[in-house]
Structure formats: structure tokens, C-alpha cells
Design a protein around this motif. Sequence first.
Motif, PDB file in Angstrom:
ATOM      1  N   SER A 227     -12.071  -2.273  14.843  1.00  0.00           N
ATOM      2  CA  SER A 227     -11.068  -1.288  14.455  1.00  0.00           C
ATOM      3  C   SER A 227     -10.285  -0.817  15.674  1.00  0.00           C
ATOM      4  O   SER A 227     -10.674  -1.038  16.812  1.00  0.00           O
TER       5      SER A 227
ATOM      6  N   GLY B  86     -11.077  -5.541   3.279  1.00  0.00           N
ATOM      7  CA  GLY B  86     -11.799  -4.941   2.159  1.00  0.00           C
ATOM      8  C   GLY B  86     -12.147  -3.489   2.380  1.00  0.00           C
ATOM      9  O   GLY B  86     -13.019  -2.940   1.712  1.00  0.00           O
ATOM     10  N   LEU B  87     -11.477  -2.842   3.335  1.00  0.00           N
ATOM     11  CA  LEU B  87     -11.771  -1.442   3.628  1.00  0.00           C
ATOM     12  C   LEU B  87     -10.839  -0.494   2.881  1.00  0.00           C
ATOM     13  O   LEU B  87     -11.072   0.708   2.831  1.00  0.00           O
ATOM     14  N   LEU B  88      -9.772  -1.066   2.355  1.00  0.00           N
ATOM     15  CA  LEU B  88      -8.756  -0.249   1.702  1.00  0.00           C
ATOM     16  C   LEU B  88      -8.263  -1.060   0.506  1.00  0.00           C
ATOM     17  O   LEU B  88      -7.954  -2.240   0.648  1.00  0.00           O
ATOM     18  N   LEU B  89      -8.241  -0.436  -0.654  1.00  0.00           N
ATOM     19  CA  LEU B  89      -7.816  -1.162  -1.850  1.00  0.00           C
ATOM     20  C   LEU B  89      -6.286  -1.200  -1.900  1.00  0.00           C
ATOM     21  O   LEU B  89      -5.647  -0.154  -1.841  1.00  0.00           O
TER      22      LEU B  89
ATOM     23  N   LYS C 284     -16.470  -9.215   3.328  1.00  0.00           N
ATOM     24  CA  LYS C 284     -17.140  -8.587   4.470  1.00  0.00           C
ATOM     25  C   LYS C 284     -18.245  -9.462   5.058  1.00  0.00           C
ATOM     26  O   LYS C 284     -18.611  -9.301   6.218  1.00  0.00           O
TER      27      LYS C 284
ATOM     28  N   TYR D  98     -14.689  -7.485  12.184  1.00  0.00           N
ATOM     29  CA  TYR D  98     -13.581  -6.536  12.252  1.00  0.00           C
ATOM     30  C   TYR D  98     -13.770  -5.619  13.445  1.00  0.00           C
ATOM     31  O   TYR D  98     -14.854  -5.100  13.677  1.00  0.00           O
TER      32      TYR D  98
ATOM     33  N   PHE E   2       0.812   5.445   0.004  1.00  0.00           N
ATOM     34  CA  PHE E   2       0.074   6.703   0.134  1.00  0.00           C
ATOM     35  C   PHE E   2       0.949   7.767  -0.516  1.00  0.00           C
ATOM     36  O   PHE E   2       1.901   8.237   0.106  1.00  0.00           O
TER      37      PHE E   2
ATOM     38  N   LYS F 154      -6.747  -3.322   7.234  1.00  0.00           N
ATOM     39  CA  LYS F 154      -7.825  -2.714   6.452  1.00  0.00           C
ATOM     40  C   LYS F 154      -7.846  -3.256   5.027  1.00  0.00           C
ATOM     41  O   LYS F 154      -8.910  -3.403   4.430  1.00  0.00           O
TER      42      LYS F 154
ATOM     43  N   LYS G 262       0.844  -1.196   0.000  1.00  0.00           N
ATOM     44  CA  LYS G 262       0.000   0.000   0.000  1.00  0.00           C
ATOM     45  C   LYS G 262       0.873   1.236   0.000  1.00  0.00           C
ATOM     46  O   LYS G 262       1.729   1.410   0.869  1.00  0.00           O
TER      47      LYS G 262
ATOM     48  N   SER H   7     -14.298  -7.625  -2.214  1.00  0.00           N
ATOM     49  CA  SER H   7     -14.336  -7.074  -0.847  1.00  0.00           C
ATOM     50  C   SER H   7     -15.677  -7.329  -0.176  1.00  0.00           C
ATOM     51  O   SER H   7     -15.731  -7.619   1.018  1.00  0.00           O
ATOM     52  N   GLU H   8     -16.772  -7.215  -0.943  1.00  0.00           N
ATOM     53  CA  GLU H   8     -18.078  -7.362  -0.306  1.00  0.00           C
ATOM     54  C   GLU H   8     -18.342  -8.805   0.123  1.00  0.00           C
ATOM     55  O   GLU H   8     -18.996  -9.041   1.137  1.00  0.00           O
TER      56      GLU H   8
END
Lengths: 369, 308
Positions: B86, B55-58, B79, B84, B17, B51, B15, B75-76
Motif C-alpha cells: 500500500s 479486492g480491497l474496494l468494491l 487475494k 500488495y 464516492f 484497491k 468508483k 476478491s478472496e
Amino acid sequence: MKFIRVKAIAKKELIQIWRDPLSLAMAFLMPVMLLFIFGYAITLDVNNLKTVVYDLDKSSLSRELVDSFRASGNFEVVGNIHEQKEIDSYLDSGKAFVVISIPKDFSEKLKTGRDTSLQVIVDGSDSNTATIALGYISAITDMYSQRIKGVRITPLIDPRVRVWYNPELKSRNFIIPGLIAVIMAVITALLTSLTIAREWERGTMEQLISTPVKVPELILGKLIPYFFIGFIDVIFSVLLAVFLFEVPLRGSPLLLMLLSSIFLFGGLSLGILISIVAKSQLVASQISMIATFLPAFLLSGFMYSISNMPKALQIFTLAIPSRYFVTMLKGIFLKGSTLKLLLFETMLLSAFGLFVFAVANKKFRKKVI
Amino acid sequence: MMRSSIAVKVRGLTKRFGDFVAVDNIDLSIKKGEIFGFLGPNGAGKSTTIKMLCGLLLPTGGTGTVGGFDIMKQSEEIKKNIGYMSQKFSLYDDLTVEENIHFFSGIYGVTNSRKKERLGWVLEMAGLQDKRKAVTKTLPGGFKQRLALGCAILHEPPIVFLDEPTSGVDPISRRNFWNLINEMSKAEITIFVTTHYMDEADYCNRLALIYRGKVIAEGTPNELKQKYMTRYVLEVEVDKVVEAMEVMYKNGIETAIFGSLLHATVDNMEKAIPRIKNLLEESNIPLNRIERIVPSLEDVFVALIEVS
Ligand SMILES: Nc1ncnc2c1ncn2[C@@H]1O[C@H](COP(=O)(O)OP(=O)(O)O)[C@@H](O)[C@H]1O
Ligand SMILES: [Mg+2]
């Protein structure tokens, strides 16, 4: 689409509104208060304003003009003055609120078909009343000049005072239905604009989007409680309009509620969409204020008639949902319009709602960034 | 359905950023029913990884599956099969305990017949039976944490992701929490848990240590200790702890106080034991006991991070 999920979200949202005094006030108090305050501010009728006349012309025509002021019932002539300096003493002491000063050549100009003017001095300290008084004055002089074969009399208005709201001096019956539309446009978007952003800010959204909940379920679940709140607000507003402001409700109350529902759906969906895009409560509430208040106030036909606007602006107003709601409410209240007459507005308003709802669904991503 | 014994498998998970690489090309493979610990200091990339797995972050790059579903495209589906929790407490503060549980029951589509049973189970598990009507924000940290865990596993998911579930919680609550995790693991639930408390590593079946986005060590707690801890730790029991430590320290022995005991880290155990005995005798400090102990993982990780 699972009903159980929609229900869970709607119920949770309702509990949260119920526990938060600020949300409650915004949901139930604000619309009624706005209608009350703006309704009075814009439409306050003023009678028997103390007026003195400074008539330099002293002709039958000038006396006729003064008579038409008197006959309107809005002005009470409390005296005549003969010298310029008396004006101030009348105004300062509060013995008069308005001074009408008729120039020496008033009747001569009228007789020879020339335009003339009238000097009007209004006590600007109570701007509200002053505004209203000025409206009456122009209306009376207009009518008078029409009687005198189309000669224009321009009231020269004291520059301290400006006609700010209700410039066309529409009467209460016209204002209140439109005002309900404007207020509901703002309230609906404002209410829902906070809901999604709030969950992002508090971090609860992260948990929510880790579940199998579907986007339409989430959005619908959030819309439902606000839909009922909006519905109650409309009922309150209509009751206020009918019983406090005494606006006649000539059409079907049922139709009014039906069309309001369509408007609420669109307005609430717009708020949700803004909330999704903004992700912050502050930004979302500001965007929704700007996106709804200004168009609803200026371009919906509430304040200014759309037919008097430039062509380009007229076309632009087609994209403003409150435009249709203003027409609907005015129609149902004052003309007793039926659904058949309002079909165009109904279709476009429905289309707007469905479109915004669809965009909101598309924009919402179940991802943290 | 996949009937493999692997719950989570990723390769080259990355990942970015902007220019910053938060998770750098990591591989993970987690068996069903395993307690997998993901350890690392703050900012190492634990939350970012979790994450992506939820499936909360690609992910920017990499391939893999969670519960048999593709992390990039499904992702769905993922889920539906995970719970999860957090890092930041993310239940509704203004709802009561019971209302939060009802809400997540609804969201997870727990059917009416199971709903009551699950409510009872969560309340008991979290020890919240007599606090069911309490507004969540009034609860102490440990209770909140257990309630959050309860809400995340209401629907009995096969894989559970817990992001620093024990941070900011008192030691007793922490121990309780790990007991709960153990119970879940016995029920064949796969648990992926992150922590920055190194002393919690021993509760896990397997571990990965992440540092600056990279996995720098992986294995069972024992494997890690054997592989990376080549020095010996001696536990010294004396009455005069502080004086004894001063003496040893002055003579160049790495010593630290552990409660009422001393830990000395040495390279050669055979030479060190007589030397310490001598030193203490010369200073008139009576020695009660001296013996070799297994080093803690904290020592291992501190050593590893110093190397990287
Ligand atoms: N959305 C983001 N945008 C930019 N940088 C981020 C973002 N999320 C996390 N980071 C950075 O990635 C690194 C790893 O963060 P995180 O995964 O939260 O660490 P940990 O959970 O191990 O404490 C940190 O340096 C953090 O600042
Ligand atoms: Mg973290």
C-alpha cells in the motif's frame, strides 16, 4: 481455517502487547488494582466510631436503643450531651464522628404503636466512613424496631451525606465475587476493543486484508492472547479475594476457571465486535466501557438484586452476560455451587459468546470501506 | 485454470464516492510479466484503482479479472494470487524486521520448509541481513520500502501491485528499487506500479496516464514520446550556463537548466540550431556542443495534462 495463520496473528499480537507498557498495564495491573480499590472502598468495615448521644427522652427504651448501638461494636459512645449547641463542638473538634439525637416523644410514640424518627448527624468530610456508618445505623434501628413489635423508626439522615455505593450494605463476602465479575466484564471488552481499531488507525489493516487470511482466523488469532491474559487476571482476582479479602471459596476452583473461560470468550468477542464496528480506538473504548460497565454494575445483580427490579427490567437483564457470571461467582464462592446448579447460566453464557463471535465474524469485511 | 497471457483486464472500471467520481470508466489490459506503470498526479485516482484491482474496494461499476478471477465476485481468490504494497507504510512498526517477515510468512501460509529460504531471500533483497533484529520503526525509508515489498511477495505471487513504492525515498534507493522490480519482471511476475514521479515512467514496459479519474494516454514509453511529442529538444553544453540561458530566453527560446546543461524546446530544429549558435557567438559565450535529444516523458505528460 489454517492453524498457521491463527498462530501467526496470536504471536504478533502477543509481541505487540509485550512491547507496549500501556497495554501491559491495562492487561495485568488494571484489573487487580480495580479490585483492590473498589473492594476496599465498598466493603471497608468500620469499628468503634466515636459517638455522642443527645437523649431528650431519657427512657428505658431510649437507653435500650443506645445499648444496641454500643453492642454492635461499630459504635463507641464517648459521651452524652444535654444541649443542642454542643453537637457542633463535638463534630468540629473531631471528638465525635456520629451524633445520635433521640426526640422527647420517642418512647411515648413507641408505646402507643406509632412510627417515630431518630436524628442522626454524621461527619460528612470522610464520606466513605460516613456512608458505611449510615448503613450500620439503619441496620441497627431496623433490628431494634423489629424487636419492638414492628414499629418503624426512621433515622433522619443528615442531607450532606448520601449512601452512594453499596446501598444495600452487603457484606464483603457478597461484594467481592460480584466485583470480580464486573471488573472482568469491563476489562475483557476493553482489551479487545482496541485491537482491530488500532490496526485500522495505523494502516496495518489495509495490508492484512489484502492477504488470503480468513476472518475467523483473524478474530481467533486476536482473541487467543487476550484469553490467556484474562485467565491470568481471573486467577489473580480469585487469589486476592481469598487471601486479602478473606472471602471463602467453597466451590471447585476448577469449575470457577472453566466458567470464567466461557465468560472470557464472550466478553473478548464483544470487544472485538465493538472494535470492528467502531474502527477508531477512542470510540471503541468508550463504547465498550458504556456497554459493559453500566449493565454489569447496575443490572447484573451485583449491586441491586434482580428480584427487586421491575419485571421488564428483570427480563432485560437476561441479555446481560455479567448477570450470569455474577451468579456463577457468588454461587461458587459462597454456596459451593456445582455445575449442575449453574447449568442455566452456563448455557446462556455460552450461547451469548457464540452469538457475539458469529456476529463479529459476519460484521468484519475485508474491504477498506 | 485460465492459461491466457493476460494478467489483468478491466473494462469500464468506475468508483464513485457519493457524487464524486474518483475513477471514471477506465479500461486496462496488462500482459503477464509486464511492468505496467500507472502514472498520474496526486488525487488522480491511482490508489482507488489499485484497491479495486486488489479486492480491497468494491467497484461501483465495470467488469474484469485479475489473475483470471472476477473483480466483483472473487476478491478472496484474487487475494491468494497477488502481492500488495500500500501507499502508506503498513507493516508493524513495533515488530522487528524478522518478526514482520515471520508474521507475513504465517499469514500467507508459507510452509515451514520454504520459510527459512524466503526469510533469507527477503533479507538479502532488502539488504537487511545485519538489521534483522532492528525494530522496524527505526529503519530509514528506503529499507522500510524494500522490507514492505519483500513481505508483499513472500508467497511468490504471480501479480504484484505496488502503490507509489518510491514516494518519499532518496534517489539512490529509488534506483535500487526499480532494479528489484526489473528482476521480478524477468521472473515472469506481472507488476502493476503507480507513481507520481514522471521520470520513473521510462522503467516501465507499458504505461497509462491517469488524470482526474480518466486514462488520458496509454502505450509504451517510446510510443508515447513519438505520438505526443511533436516539438524538438536541443541539449546545449556551455561553460557559462546562466548567462547563456539569459541570452536565449531573452530572444524567445524556451530554455531550462538541466544540471550543467541547457534544454531548449523548439518547433523547427533546422532554423533553431544556427540561430542559437549566432546568439551565443554575439554574446561571447563559447559553445561546446549542441544536439537534438529524445524528450523525457515528463515533458510529454506536462504537455498532455495542459491539453486536458
Ligand atoms: N474513501 C474515500 N471517500 C471519498 N473520497 C475519496 C476516498 N478515497 C479517495 N477519495 C478521493 O478520490 C480521489 C482519488 O484518490 P486516490 O485514488 O487516492 O488518488 P491518488 O492515489 O492518485 O493520489 C481523491 O480526490 C480522493 O480525495
Ligand atoms: Mg495514492
